[in-house]
Scaffold this active site. Structure first.
Site, PDB file in Angstrom:
ATOM      1  N   GLU A 136      -8.513  86.616  37.762  1.00 30.37           N
ATOM      2  CA  GLU A 136      -7.631  85.936  36.809  1.00 30.37           C
ATOM      3  C   GLU A 136      -6.443  85.304  37.524  1.00 30.37           C
ATOM      4  OE1 GLU A 136      -8.274  85.349  33.608  1.00 30.37           O
ATOM      5  OE2 GLU A 136     -10.189  86.325  34.031  1.00 30.37           O
TER       6      GLU A 136
ATOM      7  N   HIS B 166     -12.613  79.626  37.315  1.00 31.93           N
ATOM      8  CA  HIS B 166     -13.566  80.726  37.510  1.00 31.93           C
ATOM      9  C   HIS B 166     -14.904  80.188  38.005  1.00 31.93           C
ATOM     10  CE1 HIS B 166     -11.151  83.975  35.998  1.00 31.93           C
ATOM     11  NE2 HIS B 166     -10.969  83.423  34.808  1.00 31.93           N
TER      12      HIS B 166
ATOM     13  N   HIS C 159      -8.058  76.693  33.820  1.00 29.52           N
ATOM     14  CA  HIS C 159      -8.163  78.083  34.283  1.00 29.52           C
ATOM     15  C   HIS C 159      -9.619  78.552  34.220  1.00 29.52           C
ATOM     16  CE1 HIS C 159      -7.287  82.473  34.365  1.00 29.52           C
ATOM     17  NE2 HIS C 159      -8.265  82.506  33.463  1.00 29.52           N
ATOM     18  N   GLU C 160     -10.286  78.294  33.093  1.00 29.63           N
ATOM     19  CA  GLU C 160     -11.679  78.724  32.943  1.00 29.63           C
ATOM     20  C   GLU C 160     -12.601  78.032  33.941  1.00 29.63           C
ATOM     21  OE1 GLU C 160     -12.589  81.202  31.128  1.00 29.63           O
ATOM     22  OE2 GLU C 160     -10.574  81.469  30.319  1.00 29.63           O
TER      23      GLU C 160
ATOM     24  N   ASP D 299      -5.653  81.278  37.708  1.00 25.93           N
ATOM     25  CA  ASP D 299      -4.332  80.731  37.374  1.00 25.93           C
ATOM     26  C   ASP D 299      -3.820  79.850  38.516  1.00 25.93           C
ATOM     27  OD1 ASP D 299      -4.225  81.921  34.901  1.00 25.93           O
ATOM     28  OD2 ASP D 299      -2.969  83.600  35.534  1.00 25.93           O
TER      29      ASP D 299
END
Length: 423
Positions: free
Chosen positions: A361, A287, A283-284, A365
Site C-alpha cells: 500500500e 499495484h 494508486h490501484e 501510494d
C-alpha cells in the site's frame, strides 16, 4: 498415550481469543479518545470525527459480543463432539431417504447441507443486527429486508449449484491421488481459482448488482488517459450500483493478460471529485504496475500448496480423527480437522501477509505520487476516510495485527515524509 489433539486445538483457540480480545480492548480505548490525531486536524471536521467515533464504537461493541458467542459455539462444537454427531445424523438422513450412506460423496454433501443450515441460522441474527441496526443507524444501509433475504437466497442457490461438483472432485482426488496427492489438489484448486476469478465478475457478481458502462465524459477520458500512459490494457470501464445496498464506496479491477476491466462504485463517484477518483485509481494501477497482484496471488498459491502438503502427512493419522470423535477418516472431515490443527501457523502466515500488504500500500501510494497525484491522492484518501466513517484513532498493536492497509495517519505521514526527503 495418544496426543490430545482436540484439547490442544480448543486450548489454542481460547488463548487466541484472549489475545485478540486484549487487542480489541486496546483498539476500543483508542476509539474512545475524544480528539482527532494531530496529523488529521484541519483535514477532517469535528462533526465527521464524532460520527466516525460513534460508528466505530458501535461496531466495536458488536464485535465483542459476536466474538464471545463465536468462541463459545466453536469450542462447544469441538469439545462436545457436535461434528461427529452431525456426521452420524447425515448418515441416518441418507438411509431415511433411501440413498447409499456408504457413498462418501453423498454422505459429505448431506453433512455440508446440515452445516450450511446451522450456520445460516446462527449467523442470521448477527447479520440482521449489523445491517439493519448498526449500518442503518449510521446512514450506510440502503437495502430493504426483502433485498437482504433475496441476496441470501441467491447465495444459498449458488452454493448448492457450485459446491457439490467441487466437493466431489476433491474427494475423488484424495481417494485416488496417491503419493502426488498434494500436487493434484493444488493443480485442481489453482485451476478453480483462475476459473472463479474469470467467471465471478462476469456471471456471479451481476446476479447481485447492476454493472453499466461508465458514461462518456471527463472522468472516463482521464481514466483512459491514465491507463494508456501506464500501458494498462483497459478494455471496459463499469459503474456498479453499490448504493442499492450501502453508501460505502470502493473501486476494483479484474481480468487476465490483455483483457483488464475497472469497476467504480457509484458511491465513489458521488462522494469524491473527479480528480480524486483518478488519483485513487492511480494508486490501484500502481499495484498492477508494481506486480503486487501477481506477488500476492503467488504467495497465496504457495501457502495453499504447503497446506495440502501438510494435510497429506496427517490425513491417515488415526489418533487425530479419534481425538475429535471420529472412528472413520472421511476426506472432508480430515481437511476440517487439519485446518484446526494448523491454526497457530495460519495466524503467523496471515500476520506476515498483512505486513507485506501494508508495504504494498505504501509503495502504491508512492507510485501515484510520482505520477503527480500527491495532493489529489491525499484529499481522496481523506474523503474516503470521512465518507466511510473509518476509525480515525487506531491502536498500533491492533493495526499491525489486523489491518492489511495502513491507517490514514500513517499513509499521509509516508507521503509527506517523502516530500521532506526530496526537499
Amino acid at each position: 498415550m495418544a496426543f490430545p489433539y482436540l484439547e490442544a486445538v480448543v486450548g489454542f483457540m481460547i488463548l487466541m481469543y484472549i489475545f485478540e480480545t486484549y487487542l480489541d480492548l486496546r483498539q476500543h480505548a483508542a476509539l474512545e479518545l475524544p480528539k482527532l490525531p494531530k496529523p488529521l486536524e484541519g483535514l477532517i471536521g469535528q462533526e465527521k470525527f464524532e460520527k466516525s467515533r460513534a460508528y466505530s464504537l458501535d461496531k466495536s461493541r458488536f464485535h465483542f459480543v459476536h466474538e464471545f458467542v463465536t468462541i463459545l459455539m466453536d469450542s462447544a462444537i469441538l469439545f462436545y463432539g457436535v461434528l461427529p454427531w452431525f456426521w452420524k445424523r447425515s448418515e441416518d438422513f441418507l438411509l431415511f431417504v433411501g440413498l447409499n450412506a456408504d457413498n462418501e460423496i453423498l454422505h459429505t454433501l448431506a453433512f455440508l447441507a446440515g452445516v450450511m443450515i446451522w450456520s445460516q441460522i446462527t449467523d442470521l441474527p448477527f447479520s440482521l443486527y449489523s445491517t439493519f441496526v448498526i449500518e442503518a443507524r449510521h446512514g450506510f444501509n440502503k437495502q430493504t429486508i426483502w433485498l437482504f433475504f433475496k441476496d441470501m437466497l441467491k447465495g444459498i442457490v449458488l452454493s448448492i449449484l457450485i459446491g457439490p461438483p467441487i466437493v466431489a472432485a476433491i474427494i475423488v482426488i484424495v481417494q485416488k491421488g496417491g503419493p502426488y496427492l498434494a500436487i493434484y489438489l493444488w493443480v485442481f484448486m489453482f485451476g478453480l481459482s483462475l476459473l472463479m476469478m474469470t467467471l465471478y465478475p462476469i456471471l456471479i457478481a451481476p446476479l447481485f448488482n447492476k454493472f453499466t458502462p461508465l458514461p462518456d465524459g471527463e472522468l472516463k477520458r482521464n481514466i483512459e488517459a491514465l491507463a494508456s500512459s501506464l500501458q494498462f490494457p483497459l478494455k471496459k470501464l463499469f459503474v456498479v450500483d453499490g448504493s442499492t445496498r450501502s453508501s460505502h464506496s470502493n473501486a476494483y479491477m479484474y481480468g487476465f493478460f490483455r483483457n483488464k476491466r475497472i469497476v467504480l462504485y457509484d458511491t465513489l463517484i458521488q462522494q469524491c471529485k473527479m480528480e480524486e477518483v483518478v488519483a485513487v485509481l492511480a494508486h490501484e494501477l500502481g499495484h498492477w504496475k508494481l506486480n503486487h497482484t501477481m506477488y500476492t496471488f503467488i504467495a497465496m498459491q504457495s501457502v495453499m500448496f504447503l497446506q495440502f502438503g501438510g494435510y497429506t502427512l496427517v490425513r491417515n493419522t488415526k489418533d487425530l480423527f479419534e481425538s475429535f470423535g471420529f472412528d472413520t477418516q472421511p476426506v472432508l472431515i480430515g481437511l476440517i480437522i487439519f485446518q484446526h490443527t494448523v491454526i497457530p501457523i495460519q495466524h503467523l502466515v496471515n500476520f506476515g501477509l498483512n505486513l507485506v500488504s501494508r508495504s504494498f500500500e505504501f509503495q502504491a501510494d508512492a507510485f501515484a505520487k510520482k505520477l503527480g497525484y500527491t495532493s489529489t491522492l491525499c484529499s481522496g484518501l481523506v474523503k474516503l476516510q470521512e465518507e466511510n466513517l473509518s476509525a480515525m484513532n487506531t491502536d498500533p498493536w491492533y493495526s499491525a495485527y489486523h489491518y492489511s492497509h495502513p491507517p490514514l495517519v500513517e499513509r499521509l505521514a509516508a507521503i509527506n515524509e517523502s516530500d521532506k526527503k526530496s526537499d
